[in-house]
Every structure is written in structure tokens, then in C-alpha cells.
Design a protein around this motif. Structure first.
Motif, PDB file in Angstrom:
ATOM      1  N   ALA A 190      -2.771  16.264  -5.224  1.00 55.74           N
ATOM      2  CA  ALA A 190      -4.117  15.720  -5.046  1.00 55.74           C
ATOM      3  C   ALA A 190      -4.491  15.733  -3.571  1.00 55.74           C
ATOM      4  O   ALA A 190      -3.627  15.787  -2.687  1.00 55.74           O
ATOM      5  CB  ALA A 190      -4.198  14.301  -5.604  1.00 55.74           C
ATOM      6  N   TYR A 191      -5.786  15.704  -3.317  1.00 62.90           N
ATOM      7  CA  TYR A 191      -6.314  15.671  -1.947  1.00 62.90           C
ATOM      8  C   TYR A 191      -6.431  14.221  -1.480  1.00 62.90           C
ATOM      9  O   TYR A 191      -6.795  13.335  -2.246  1.00 62.90           O
ATOM     10  CB  TYR A 191      -7.689  16.326  -1.921  1.00 62.90           C
ATOM     11  CG  TYR A 191      -8.402  16.261  -0.588  1.00 62.90           C
ATOM     12  CD1 TYR A 191      -7.993  17.039   0.491  1.00 62.90           C
ATOM     13  CD2 TYR A 191      -9.508  15.425  -0.412  1.00 62.90           C
ATOM     14  CE1 TYR A 191      -8.657  16.996   1.699  1.00 62.90           C
ATOM     15  CE2 TYR A 191     -10.176  15.374   0.802  1.00 62.90           C
ATOM     16  CZ  TYR A 191      -9.751  16.157   1.854  1.00 62.90           C
ATOM     17  OH  TYR A 191     -10.422  16.104   3.055  1.00 62.90           O
ATOM     18  N   ASP A 192      -6.105  13.996  -0.209  1.00 63.40           N
ATOM     19  CA  ASP A 192      -6.275  12.670   0.397  1.00 63.40           C
ATOM     20  C   ASP A 192      -6.825  12.882   1.799  1.00 63.40           C
ATOM     21  O   ASP A 192      -6.084  13.194   2.730  1.00 63.40           O
ATOM     22  CB  ASP A 192      -4.944  11.919   0.440  1.00 63.40           C
ATOM     23  CG  ASP A 192      -5.090  10.504   0.980  1.00 63.40           C
ATOM     24  OD1 ASP A 192      -6.224  10.128   1.372  1.00 63.40           O
ATOM     25  OD2 ASP A 192      -4.094   9.761   1.011  1.00 63.40           O
ATOM     26  N   GLY A 193      -8.139  12.720   1.935  1.00 65.52           N
ATOM     27  CA  GLY A 193      -8.779  12.971   3.222  1.00 65.52           C
ATOM     28  C   GLY A 193      -8.633  11.856   4.224  1.00 65.52           C
ATOM     29  O   GLY A 193      -9.032  12.000   5.380  1.00 65.52           O
ATOM     30  N   GLU A 194      -8.070  10.721   3.798  1.00 65.53           N
ATOM     31  CA  GLU A 194      -7.979   9.567   4.693  1.00 65.53           C
ATOM     32  C   GLU A 194      -6.554   9.237   5.089  1.00 65.53           C
ATOM     33  O   GLU A 194      -6.304   8.220   5.719  1.00 65.53           O
ATOM     34  CB  GLU A 194      -8.619   8.349   4.018  1.00 65.53           C
ATOM     35  CG  GLU A 194     -10.094   8.554   3.688  1.00 65.53           C
ATOM     36  CD  GLU A 194     -10.700   7.347   2.998  1.00 65.53           C
ATOM     37  OE1 GLU A 194      -9.926   6.392   2.729  1.00 65.53           O
ATOM     38  OE2 GLU A 194     -11.911   7.355   2.742  1.00 65.53           O
ATOM     39  N   ALA A 195      -5.593  10.070   4.720  1.00 63.74           N
ATOM     40  CA  ALA A 195      -4.192   9.789   5.031  1.00 63.74           C
ATOM     41  C   ALA A 195      -3.930   9.921   6.526  1.00 63.74           C
ATOM     42  O   ALA A 195      -4.560  10.718   7.225  1.00 63.74           O
ATOM     43  CB  ALA A 195      -3.286  10.740   4.257  1.00 63.74           C
ATOM     44  N   THR A 196      -3.000   9.128   7.020  1.00 62.36           N
ATOM     45  CA  THR A 196      -2.630   9.185   8.440  1.00 62.36           C
ATOM     46  C   THR A 196      -1.680  10.347   8.715  1.00 62.36           C
ATOM     47  O   THR A 196      -1.537  10.780   9.850  1.00 62.36           O
ATOM     48  CB  THR A 196      -1.961   7.874   8.867  1.00 62.36           C
ATOM     49  OG1 THR A 196      -0.828   7.617   8.009  1.00 62.36           O
ATOM     50  CG2 THR A 196      -2.944   6.713   8.747  1.00 62.36           C
ATOM     51  N   SER A 197      -1.023  10.857   7.670  1.00 61.18           N
ATOM     52  CA  SER A 197      -0.108  11.989   7.814  1.00 61.18           C
ATOM     53  C   SER A 197      -0.681  13.178   7.047  1.00 61.18           C
ATOM     54  O   SER A 197      -1.248  13.007   5.968  1.00 61.18           O
ATOM     55  CB  SER A 197       1.275  11.626   7.256  1.00 61.18           C
ATOM     56  OG  SER A 197       2.134  12.743   7.295  1.00 61.18           O
ATOM     57  N   PRO A 198      -0.546  14.413   7.577  1.00 57.06           N
ATOM     58  CA  PRO A 198      -1.085  15.581   6.868  1.00 57.06           C
ATOM     59  C   PRO A 198      -0.531  15.738   5.453  1.00 57.06           C
ATOM     60  O   PRO A 198      -1.222  16.210   4.557  1.00 57.06           O
ATOM     61  CB  PRO A 198      -0.673  16.755   7.751  1.00 57.06           C
ATOM     62  CG  PRO A 198      -0.491  16.172   9.102  1.00 57.06           C
ATOM     63  CD  PRO A 198       0.038  14.789   8.882  1.00 57.06           C
ATOM     64  N   TYR A 199       0.728  15.352   5.269  1.00 54.86           N
ATOM     65  CA  TYR A 199       1.371  15.461   3.964  1.00 54.86           C
ATOM     66  C   TYR A 199       2.098  14.155   3.650  1.00 54.86           C
ATOM     67  O   TYR A 199       2.827  13.632   4.495  1.00 54.86           O
ATOM     68  CB  TYR A 199       2.383  16.613   3.940  1.00 54.86           C
ATOM     69  CG  TYR A 199       1.771  17.966   4.177  1.00 54.86           C
ATOM     70  CD1 TYR A 199       1.299  18.736   3.117  1.00 54.86           C
ATOM     71  CD2 TYR A 199       1.668  18.479   5.468  1.00 54.86           C
ATOM     72  CE1 TYR A 199       0.734  19.980   3.342  1.00 54.86           C
ATOM     73  CE2 TYR A 199       1.098  19.725   5.699  1.00 54.86           C
ATOM     74  CZ  TYR A 199       0.633  20.469   4.626  1.00 54.86           C
ATOM     75  OH  TYR A 199       0.071  21.696   4.848  1.00 54.86           O
ATOM     76  N   ARG A 200       1.906  13.663   2.457  1.00 53.10           N
ATOM     77  CA  ARG A 200       2.634  12.472   2.031  1.00 53.10           C
ATOM     78  C   ARG A 200       2.945  12.565   0.544  1.00 53.10           C
ATOM     79  O   ARG A 200       2.300  13.319  -0.196  1.00 53.10           O
ATOM     80  CB  ARG A 200       1.858  11.190   2.329  1.00 53.10           C
ATOM     81  CG  ARG A 200       0.637  10.952   1.473  1.00 53.10           C
ATOM     82  CD  ARG A 200      -0.041   9.622   1.797  1.00 53.10           C
ATOM     83  NE  ARG A 200      -1.164   9.345   0.911  1.00 53.10           N
ATOM     84  CZ  ARG A 200      -1.064   8.733  -0.246  1.00 53.10           C
ATOM     85  NH1 ARG A 200       0.133   8.315  -0.665  1.00 53.10           N
ATOM     86  NH2 ARG A 200      -2.131   8.513  -1.000  1.00 53.10           N
ATOM     87  N   GLY A 201       3.954  11.823   0.104  1.00 46.99           N
ATOM     88  CA  GLY A 201       4.344  11.877  -1.302  1.00 46.99           C
ATOM     89  C   GLY A 201       4.883  10.551  -1.792  1.00 46.99           C
ATOM     90  O   GLY A 201       5.293   9.690  -1.003  1.00 46.99           O
ATOM     91  N   GLU A 202       4.863  10.392  -3.110  1.00 48.04           N
ATOM     92  CA  GLU A 202       5.412   9.211  -3.773  1.00 48.04           C
ATOM     93  C   GLU A 202       6.322   9.685  -4.896  1.00 48.04           C
ATOM     94  O   GLU A 202       5.879  10.403  -5.789  1.00 48.04           O
ATOM     95  CB  GLU A 202       4.294   8.333  -4.342  1.00 48.04           C
ATOM     96  CG  GLU A 202       3.333   7.794  -3.301  1.00 48.04           C
ATOM     97  CD  GLU A 202       2.118   7.123  -3.918  1.00 48.04           C
ATOM     98  OE1 GLU A 202       2.022   7.110  -5.173  1.00 48.04           O
ATOM     99  OE2 GLU A 202       1.271   6.615  -3.168  1.00 48.04           O
ATOM    100  N   VAL A 203       7.590   9.299  -4.847  1.00 48.62           N
ATOM    101  CA  VAL A 203       8.564   9.685  -5.859  1.00 48.62           C
ATOM    102  C   VAL A 203       8.885   8.455  -6.694  1.00 48.62           C
ATOM    103  O   VAL A 203       9.486   7.498  -6.206  1.00 48.62           O
ATOM    104  CB  VAL A 203       9.851  10.248  -5.219  1.00 48.62           C
ATOM    105  CG1 VAL A 203      10.827  10.690  -6.298  1.00 48.62           C
ATOM    106  CG2 VAL A 203       9.525  11.395  -4.273  1.00 48.62           C
TER     107      VAL A 203
END
Length: 726
Positions: free
Chosen positions: A217-230
Motif C-alpha cells: 500500500a501507499y503511505d504518503g505521510e510516512a517518515t521513512s521511505p519504506y516501512r512494514g508491519e509483520v
């Protein structure tokens, strides 16, 4: 540049920029908030959204969607930021292109990409509509709670309940698109291409890299360019599965296998336990206290219960993550991939401590995946009938709730194996049909750049001098025709199984067409510059982005999302508007007792008339439905039940046949029985198969087209009665 890039509103920004003394370097650096603070007083939100999209495009690619008509029109802006004009001027059409860069420059415009400005404007309108609707709901909630005396307690409580239910839905909707496909179908490479990456998701042509559900999914407001949840399964869920796995590995004397050969039926069960526990599992033999020949100690494998207790006591390895959600982040796609692989890759490594058997699902987000910014959520599914019950339940729920399901298959197998006719298996196709979800399917044939010229020329009877590109295009066209043919043939097969004989024309008029794309992900990645050209590596067969059909697929998915999103926002806004109108009508009721009595009497009279009309419609609807069930469904159900009863003993007996005779291995048989009939096979489904076969087609007809027509007919009769209340 402003006038060229934004022909309809550029003049507004020019005037504001000149009056404010804004230079080109300042303009190019503006983000969304900067545009708002700079132009918010003089330019409306719609044009500001368009400007933001054009600036993002300029920064990303070095050029806007609209070509600059002259050097002077955009020279100051390009000079300020060092943008190189990529336009190719006066290049002879007959000149052969020799580099991927040249192909990208000349042919990229032919690919039907998403109109960023139009999409961003639509999303801005929907966000604004939801924001205003949220404001209205908050105001209305405050008024209702403050002035409860405006109506009876029951009416006020009902309105408050309706309002709070609507408030819970005031979020921008998403569109879930589930991608399924066999190993080697190129599913992960296609997903990488769709999000504009080279290899964020691991890929392999010989084994399944994806061992768990991955959501993109896209996240335009994240502080990191790439993030994930496992997200890991719970401790209870895991040890329920461990018990079932140990059942598969238990011998007749009650002890468990500590090592299993790859050709054994229970090898996969052993692999899961070894992947998590390693030598904690395999080195579990215990001394019996006895000695054998030569005074050697006699060791014996533990019993099932002893091994289960040992594994529950084991605190080492990755089981400490059970019940947790692990968060990941990275600044580059390569670093992110390495982190994600630790939780998703079911490699053949002998190393223990693997996470994948314990993971329920993985959610990945990035500020870079702009093709998903409309709310598209891509779900990479590992397949049905996972041994992990918790993960299998998630996959099935995702497929059931999906806005679209993409079937991914290698183009050769897609045609030769009639994948479209047997897609997802007969039982799942039947379930889609009965649920009315066949219209949500797409088919994607992959690896269109891999071709044998001579085979295609012979099969399709092409000219012997046909080029590889001509052969590939001809095969794409032929494949789409065959996939559509097999798709409708599969639907006709299901109708025939219900003793409903349909002609080709009847099948095509009843069911939706299957959208089909023939794509080449590797060629797209080369042409789009996602993968740099390497010395010695074969150039892509295709010479334009449009030929790869990835842009067409991406655009289709985006437009699907925008349509679903618009419909959902429109529905919620209209629901709030109706509630406001209902409250307003109640609040305007006169306070005079005499008038209230007169109004009540008039209302009672109208309600009596409406109730009579409703009762007549309900009786008609009930009679119709009873007739459909008694005349159409019930005979089919009874016929199917009789066939199921007559076949049940033969079906169940066949499970006990030898494996060579088509029976089930004893370990699989035992594991299936211990799981209430569902493991690698579904015994319950096999026993019920005759019932479902007989009723599937009629079920869809009764609860689909016939039900819709009856509801429309009933609704047509109400406007005249409802008008009496206006």
C-alpha cells in the motif's frame, strides 16, 4: 512552464507568483504544504492539487506530462533545477534504435499511463467531501446531544445511533486486489513492476518465495521511505498447528520421526517444525537406560506428547515473536527487501530459526509507490489450502472480500493448460459464481517476451519471415482469444453440471467478460529504467512500454480503484444527507398540540395506506421467492443430496485406496481426520460436491438476476406512496 503544464489554471499561479516575487528555484522546491501556504490565499484547492502533481512529476522524471512548447517557456525553471530536456527532435523514423534509453524516450509516450492530474483532482474532491461530511456529522452530533427535547427519546436515540454508525465509515475507502498464481508464474516480478520497483519482493522461478500474505500500500505521510508491519499468529494458534504437525509425524508406537526424507508424504510437516526449531527438534533422542551390542547406549525418539512439551518449553529462536507485530523500516528498496525476506521467504536453507511458519500476514508501505496512492491495496497471496489454519483462513477471507482477484499464469501454460477454464479450481470458481463475484476477476498472462519463433510460426501459421516481435504480438492476440474461450467454456461446464444447457450466446450474455492482459515484467523493468542494462544480458524483446502491457494493467487497476472509491464516498455522503434531512423534517414539526394531533392523524392514515402497499409487495415478493425455491432450487438440492448420499460410501472408501490407485497417504488421511476433514484435501467438500454441482448455476440465477429484477419491480411501485409524505 506553468502555462504549458497547467493550461487551464496556470495563469492563476503565474499572477500569484509574480506578485509574490516567487522565483523558479523556490517554486520547484514547494511540497503540498508549501503550495498551500504560498498560493492558498489566491488559488483554490483543485488547481493547487494539480500543481503539486506536476511538480512531483517534474522532480521525478525531469519533465512534465505536457511537453514544453518552446525553450523560452520553461527555460528559467529548468535552469534553476538543472532539468535536462528529454525531448527527441526530428529523429528519422527509419533509424533503428540501439539503446534502452532511446526506446524509453521515443516510445514511453505511447503507453497509456494514469492521468496523475485527473486522479489527484478526483481524490482531492473526495477527501474534501468526506472532510465536509465529517464536519456536518460532528455539528449534528453536538446539536442532537444538546437539544434532545426536539423529539421523543426513542427518535433521538435512533438518530444518534444512525449518526455514530455513519461516522465510523467516514474514512477514505480502499480497493483490495488479490493476486494469485502458481510457482514460476512471475507474480512477484509483476508486482514489483506495478509499484515501480526492481525487486522489493523476492523472486524465484523454481520455488515459491512468498510463504505468507503480503499486502502492498501507499503511505504518503510516512517518515521513512519504506516501512512494514509483520503480524505473527498467536501462541495458541501456533501450538494448535504444532500438535497437528506432530500427529503427521507420529509412528504406530507413539514416537515421532526426527528426520524425514523429501519423498515422504509428511515431509512438509517436518520442514515446518525444523524451520522453526532446528536441532531442538532433530536432536531429541533420549537414552532408554539400556545397552545394545558392544555396550552401546540405546536411544529412542520421544513420544508425541514428550516432544510437544519440549517445544512448548523452548524459549529460543523466533517463537518469542508469537502474538506480536514487528515493525520494519528502511531508506532504500534493497535494504527493505533484505529485512522483509527474513519473514516471508520459504527458502530451502537448512538454517533453523525461520519466521515464515509463524507469520499471519505482512503489510508493506512506501512513499514511493505512487501508482497505489488512490487507495489500491495489492495482496500477494501464497495460495489456498495452507497447512497453517490461521494463515489459510486469512487468504480465504481476503479472496472472499476482495474487490478484484487477479489470476496470474505463464502465457504458455495459460493457453496450453487451459488455466482460464480451471482457474482456482472448480470448487472456488463455483463459490465465486454463487456469491456473484465473477465480475471481479482479471487474468494476467506473464512472460510474453519469452518466445520460440519457429514454434509460434508453426502453431499460428505465420509467415516464415515473421520477426520475433511479430510472433509475440500474434501470440498475445491468440492467447487472449483462447483464454476468453476457455473462461466461458468453464462457466458453461458449471451450468451443464447443474443440468442447465446454455449456448455460447447465452453464456456470454449472462456473465461478464474476463479482462485479460499479456504482460512482460522484465521488459517493462528494462524499458522503464528500473533495471539498468548489463553487459551480456539479453535486451528486452519489446521495444516500447505499451507492448509490455504493464502500463495498461496499472491504469486498469487505478481506474477500478477510483470507481470503487467514488461509489463508496458518494454512498456515505448521500447517507449523511438523508439523515440530516430526516432530522430537519422532525425539527420543523409544529409545537402546537392541535396541529400535532392533526398531523399525527394524517400521518397514521398515510402509514396505513403505505403499510398496505408494503404488505402487498412483501406478499408478492415472498410468493416469488417461495416459488423460486420450491420450483428451481429445492428440486436441485434434493437431486444433489440423493446423488451425494449414493456416492458417499464410494467417495470415502476411495480415500483408503493405495496412493498408486488414487487414494490418500495414510499420514495425510490421519492429519485430515484430525483437522475435521480439512487438510491438504477437503473431505467435507468432496462429500458435498454433488449438491453444489447441481445447484450452483440456478443459485446464481435466483439470487442474482431474478432477485434484482424482483426488487426493482417492487421499488417501482413505491414512489407514488412515498410522495404523500413530501
Amino acid at each position: 512552464w506553468l502555462v504549458a503544464a497547467l493550461p487551464d489554471v496556470g495563469a492563476q499561479f503565474v499572477e500569484a507568483a509574480r506578485s509574490g516575487g516567487i522565483q523558479a528555484a523556490t517554486l520547484i522546491a514547494l511540497d503540498k504544504d508549501g503550495i498551500k501556504s504560498t498560493f492558498g490565499a489566491s488559488v483554490k484547492v483543485g488547481p493547487r492539487v494539480k500543481l503539486h502533481a506536476r511538480l512531483e512529476e517534474l522532480r521525478r522524471t525531469g519533465t512534465g506530462s505536457h511537453a514544453v512548447p518552446s525553450a523560452g517557456a520553461g527555460s528559467s525553471l529548468r535552469a534553476a533545477v538543472g532539468v535536462v530536456d528529454l525531448q527527441v527532435e526530428d529523429e528519422p523514423e527509419c533509424e533503428r534504435m540501439e539503446s534502452i534509453d532511446e526506446v524509453n524516450e521515443v516510445d514511453a509516450a505511447k503507453a497509456p499511463e494514469i492521468d496523475d492530474t485527473e486522479a489527484d483532482a478526483a481524490m482531492a474532491r473526495e477527501s474534501d467531501a468526506l472532510g465536509r461530511t465529517r464536519w456536518v456529522c460532528n455539528k449534528l452530533l453536538s446539536l442532537l446531544e444538546k437539544h434532545r427535547q426536539f423529539a421523543s427519546r426513542a427518535v433521538v436515540d435512533a438518530r444518534l445511533a444512525d449518526l455514530k454508525a455513519l461516522q465510523a465509515k467516514l474514512e477514505l475507502p480502499t480497493c483490495s486486489i488479490v493476486i494469485v498464481g502458481n510457482t514460476g508464474a512471475g507474480k512477484s516480478t509483476m508486482l514489483n513492476s506495478l509499484i515501480g520497483e526492481a525487486a522489493v519482493l523476492p523472486t524465484s522461478g523454481v520455488r515459491a518465495c512468498t510463504a505468507t500474505i503480503i499486502e502492498l500500500a501507499y503511505d504518503g505521510e510516512a517518515t521513512s521511505p519504506y516501512r512494514g508491519e509483520v503480524e505473527f499468529i498467536s501462541r495458541e494458534e501456533w501450538f494448535d498447528e504444532v500438535e497437528a504437525l506432530l500427529d503427521d509425524l507420529t509412528l504406530g508406537d507413539g514416537t515421532v520421526y526426527l528426520h524425514v526424507q523429501p519423498d515422504r508424504e509428511n515431509y512438509k510437516s517436518w520442514c515446518k517444525l525444523f524451520a522453526v526449531y532446528g536441532e531442538v527438534y532433530t536432536k531429541s533422542s533420549r537414552w532408554t537406560g539400556e545397552y545394545g551390542p558392544g555396550g552401546r547406549k540405546v536411544y529412542k525418539a520421544p513420544t508425541r506428547d514428550e516432544m510437544l512439551a519440549k517445544l512448548k518449553r523452548s524459549g529460543d529462536g523466533v517463537t518469542h515473536n508469537l502474538g506480536r507485530t514487528v515493525h520494519l523500516s528502511a531508506d532504500s528498496p534493497d535494504a527493505f527487501r533484505r529485512k522483509v525476506e527474513r519473514f516471508t521467504d520459504s527458502s530451502d536453507s537448512d538454517d533453523a530459526g525461520a519466521n515464515w511458519p509463524l507469520v499471519r500476514q505482512v503489510r508493506l508501505f512506501s512513499t514511493q509507490w505512487r501508482s497505489l496512492r488512490a487507495g489500491t491495496i495489492l495482496v500477494d497471496a501464497p495460495g489456498l489450502n495452507d497447512n497453517n489454519a490461521a494463515r489459510d483462513a486469512v487468504v480465504k477471507r481476503r479472496l472472499r472480500d476482495a474487490d478484484a482477484v487477479v489470476i496470474c499464469s505463464n502465457i504458455t501454460r495459460a493457453v496450453n493448460d487451459r488455466t482460464a477454464r480451471t482457474l482456482l479450481g472448480e470448487s472456488f470458481r463455483r463459490q465465486l459464481l454463487m456469491d456473484g463475484q465473477f465480475g471481479s476477476l482479471l487474468f494476467v498472462a506473464t512472460q510474453t517476451d519469452k518466445i520460440s519463433k519457429q514454434e509460434v510460426i508453426k502453431q499460428l501459421k505465420l509467415e516464415p519471415t515473421a520477426s520475433a516481435v511479430e510472433c509475440a504480438r500474434a501470440r498475445n492476440s491468440y492467447s487472449k482469444q483462447q483464454i476468453e474461450k476457455h473462461y466461458f467454456a468453464g462457466l458453461r461446464d458449471m451450468a451443464r453440471a447443474s443440468n442447465e444447457l446454455l449456448s455460447d450466446e447465452e453464456v456470454r450474455s449472462r456473465y461478464p467478460v474476463l479482462p485479460t492482459f499479456c504482460v512482460s515484467s522484465h521488459a517493462y523493468q528494462q524499458l522503464a529504467g528500473l533495471v539498468p542494462p548489463k553487459e551480456g544480458v539479453r535486451r528486452a524483446l519489446w521495444r516500447s512500454l505499451a507492448d509490455t502491457e504493464l502500463p495498461q494493467l496499472r491504469k486498469y487497476l487505478c481506474e477500478l480503484t477510483l470507481r470503487r472509491r467514488h461509489a463508496a464516498v458518494e454512498h456515505i455522503v448521500e447517507s449523511v444527507l438523508r439523515l440530516v434531512q430526516e432530522v430537519e423534517a422532525t425539527a420543523k414539526t409544529t409545537s402546537s398540540s392541535a396541529d400535532k394531533c392533526a398531523a399525527r392523524d394524517a400521518f397514521a392514515e398515510m402509514v396505513t395506506e403505505l403499510e398496505a402497499a408494503l404488505e402487498t409487495a412483501a406478499d408478492g415478493f415472498g410468493a416469488f421467492f417461495a416459488g423460486q425455491i420450491a420450483g428451481v432450487l429445492q428440486p436441485k438440492l434434493k437431486q444433489g443430496a440423493a446423488e451425494a448420499a449414493s456416492q458417499a460410501m464410494r467417495t470415502s472408501t476411495s480415500w483408503g485406496d493405495s496412493v498408486n490407485a488414487g487414494g490418500v497417504h495414510w499420514a495425510t488421511y490421519k492429519a485430515t481426520c484430525r483437522r475435521d476433514g480439512v487438510f491438504r484435501l477437503n473431505f467435507n467438500q468432496q462429500l458435498a460436491e454433488p449438491v453444489l454441482k447441481n445447484v450452483a448455476s440456478q443459485w446464481q440465477t435466483v439470487f442474482g438476476a431474478a432477485l434484482s429484477q424482483q426488487l426493482d419491480a417492487a421499488l417501482d411501485g413505491f414512489p407514488s406512496h412515498a410522495g404523500a409524505f413530501c
